[in-house]
Write a protein that holds these residues in place. Structure first.
Motif, PDB file in Angstrom:
ATOM      1  N   CYS A   1      -7.538   0.933  -5.207  1.00 38.19           N
ATOM      2  CA  CYS A   1      -7.130  -0.236  -4.445  1.00 38.19           C
ATOM      3  C   CYS A   1      -8.140  -0.705  -3.492  1.00 38.19           C
ATOM      4  O   CYS A   1      -8.991   0.126  -2.953  1.00 38.19           O
ATOM      5  CB  CYS A   1      -5.686   0.127  -3.612  1.00 38.19           C
ATOM      6  SG  CYS A   1      -5.098  -1.176  -2.710  1.00 38.19           S
TER       7      CYS A   1
ATOM      8  N   CYS B   1      -1.904   2.284  -5.300  1.00 42.86           N
ATOM      9  CA  CYS B   1      -0.840   1.500  -4.410  1.00 42.86           C
ATOM     10  C   CYS B   1       0.248   0.544  -5.374  1.00 42.86           C
ATOM     11  O   CYS B   1      -0.283   0.455  -6.328  1.00 42.86           O
ATOM     12  CB  CYS B   1      -1.588   0.653  -3.570  1.00 42.86           C
ATOM     13  SG  CYS B   1      -2.460   1.839  -2.243  1.00 42.86           S
TER      14      CYS B   1
ATOM     15  N   ARG C   1      -7.546   3.689  -1.373  1.00 38.70           N
ATOM     16  CA  ARG C   1      -6.873   4.541  -1.961  1.00 38.70           C
ATOM     17  C   ARG C   1      -6.325   4.210  -3.548  1.00 38.70           C
ATOM     18  O   ARG C   1      -6.757   3.137  -3.794  1.00 38.70           O
ATOM     19  CB  ARG C   1      -5.320   5.090  -1.164  1.00 38.70           C
ATOM     20  CG  ARG C   1      -5.828   5.448   0.206  1.00 38.70           C
ATOM     21  CD  ARG C   1      -4.861   5.738   1.351  1.00 38.70           C
ATOM     22  NE  ARG C   1      -3.982   4.586   1.203  1.00 38.70           N
ATOM     23  CZ  ARG C   1      -2.648   4.397   1.042  1.00 38.70           C
ATOM     24  NH1 ARG C   1      -2.056   5.590   0.444  1.00 38.70           N
ATOM     25  NH2 ARG C   1      -2.022   3.461   0.766  1.00 38.70           N
TER      26      ARG C   1
ATOM     27  N   CYS D   1      -7.783  -0.965  -0.448  1.00 40.92           N
ATOM     28  CA  CYS D   1      -7.888  -0.202   0.943  1.00 40.92           C
ATOM     29  C   CYS D   1      -8.591   1.226   0.730  1.00 40.92           C
ATOM     30  O   CYS D   1      -8.361   1.980   1.633  1.00 40.92           O
ATOM     31  CB  CYS D   1      -5.935  -0.095   1.173  1.00 40.92           C
ATOM     32  SG  CYS D   1      -5.439   1.225   0.023  1.00 40.92           S
TER      33      CYS D   1
ATOM     34  N   HIS E   1       0.980  -1.243  -0.131  1.00 40.00           N
ATOM     35  CA  HIS E   1       0.020  -0.261   0.037  1.00 40.00           C
ATOM     36  C   HIS E   1       0.937   0.894   0.006  1.00 40.00           C
ATOM     37  O   HIS E   1       0.347   2.320   0.308  1.00 40.00           O
ATOM     38  CB  HIS E   1      -0.901   0.003   1.068  1.00 40.00           C
ATOM     39  CG  HIS E   1      -1.940  -1.173   1.112  1.00 40.00           C
ATOM     40  ND1 HIS E   1      -2.754  -1.332   0.161  1.00 40.00           N
ATOM     41  CD2 HIS E   1      -2.068  -2.545   1.613  1.00 40.00           C
ATOM     42  CE1 HIS E   1      -3.647  -2.258   0.116  1.00 40.00           C
ATOM     43  NE2 HIS E   1      -2.977  -3.230   1.156  1.00 40.00           N
TER      44      HIS E   1
HETATM   45 ZN   LIG Z   1      -3.682   0.225  -1.199  1.00 39.78          ZN
END
Ligand SMILES: [Zn+2]
Length: 318
Positions: free
Chosen positions: A176, A183, A180, A178, A165
């Motif tokens: 992504c 990454c 964001r 996550c 990440h």
């Molecule tokens: Zn990520």
């Protein structure tokens, strides 16, 4: 006879791997079973059955086992041996160390599976002899483990080593898991290579077009194979991936000054064709002295790294 062996367990979303290891890092015997679906208790029962079989086949008993180490994919409190969550297995809030010690009657330890794989490589694999080591697995996703001074670095809350990440594309990168964008994982994993390959097959003149027509989908291996055959579009995708990966690794190396960077996972099987490009990008972004000090090498242990590293936890903590 004193207990001189340990059991190492690598618990994955699809399979459990378990091995009996000696304190000098040999795997006496190992076995594998599918990971049961449902309650964690089923998995513990499977652990028990697997351990009993391994012991019997090795003509050993629990008396010979100093402890059990387990590598797990998820969020853990390593010191307490507590599992916050294993998303892929549906586990939540489990005092695993306590439950396993009740079941087996020996000391039990846990760590993140990326960390146990890193330790395995340090102990008996590509990282042998190195105490400052970065391990990265480039597969479906990207995992990482940092070893500093011969010890796993956990960070303040066990989250260190989340190299997947690290942002490598600051504008307009892919989204992504996550939440964001851009990454390392979304730009350089096998999933990313397959994505860029599929996109190119739909939009550009490339041999990937024929593969898409024949198979209906494009894998990372297709892109790498076509790049090796000098398909220009595939080569461009791979060069870009290697540049992002080399850039990401250089950022880590500029801070940690590691002796070795060990790259494992499916994508690393592309061999020197892939590694040479990563090294080339790395050398552009790493400080000269840092670049000179580091060896970027392929992982050696494959599937066994995780259970060996898990077994090491026992000897380390004893
Ligand atoms: Zn990520």
């Amino acid at each position: 006879m004193s207990a001189s062996y340990s059991l190492g367990i690598d618990l994955g979303g699809t399979a459990i791997k378990m091995g009996i290891c000696s304190s000098d890092g040999r795997i006496l015997r190992h076995t594998e079973r599918p990971t049961p679906k449902g309650s964690y208790k089923l998995t513990l029962q499977t652990f028990k059955q697997m351990a009993e079989e391994l012991l019997q086949d090795s003509q050993l008993t629990m008396e010979d086992i100093a402890g059990i180490g387990t590598g797990l994919p998820g969020f853990l409190d390593i010191n307490k041996g507590y599992v916050f969550e294993l998303v892929n297995l549906g586990w939540k809030e489990i005092p695993l160390k306590e439950k396993m010690e009740e079941l087996f009657g020996v000391p039990c330890f846990i760590d993140n599976d990326a960390n146990t794989a890193a330790i395995g490589e340090m102990w008996q694999g590509a990282g042998r002899g190195a105490k400052e080591l970065v391990c990265i697995t480039v597969g479906t996703g990207i995992g990482g483990g940092l070893i500093l001074g011969g010890q796993i670095y956990h960070g303040v809350s066990g989250m260190s080593g989340e190299v997947g990440h690290m942002t490598v594309v600051r504008r307009d990168g892919r989204l992504c898991n996550c939440g964001r964008k851009g990454c390392l994982e979304t730009e350089t994993s096998a999933t990313a290579i397959a994505y860029y390959g599929s996109k190119a097959a739909a939009e550009e003149e490339t041999t990937l077009k024929e593969i898409l027509r024949d198979k209906g989908h494009i894998t990372a291996k297709d892109v790498i194979d076509c790049a090796k055959e000098e398909d220009e579009v595939s080569l461009r995708i791979l060069n870009q991936v290697c540049e992002h990966l080399g850039f990401g690794l250089a950022q880590i190396a500029n801070i940690l000054n590691p002796e070795k960077i060990v790259i494992g996972g499916g994508v690393s099987r592309a061999g020197e064709f892939f590694l040479a490009r990563v090294r080339n990008a790395f050398s552009q972004f790493a400080l000269k002295k840092i670049n000179e000090a580091v060896a970027i090498v392929p992982a050696e242990l494959g599937n066994e790294a995780g259970l060996l590293g898990a077994a090491w936890l026992v000897f380390e903590k004893k």
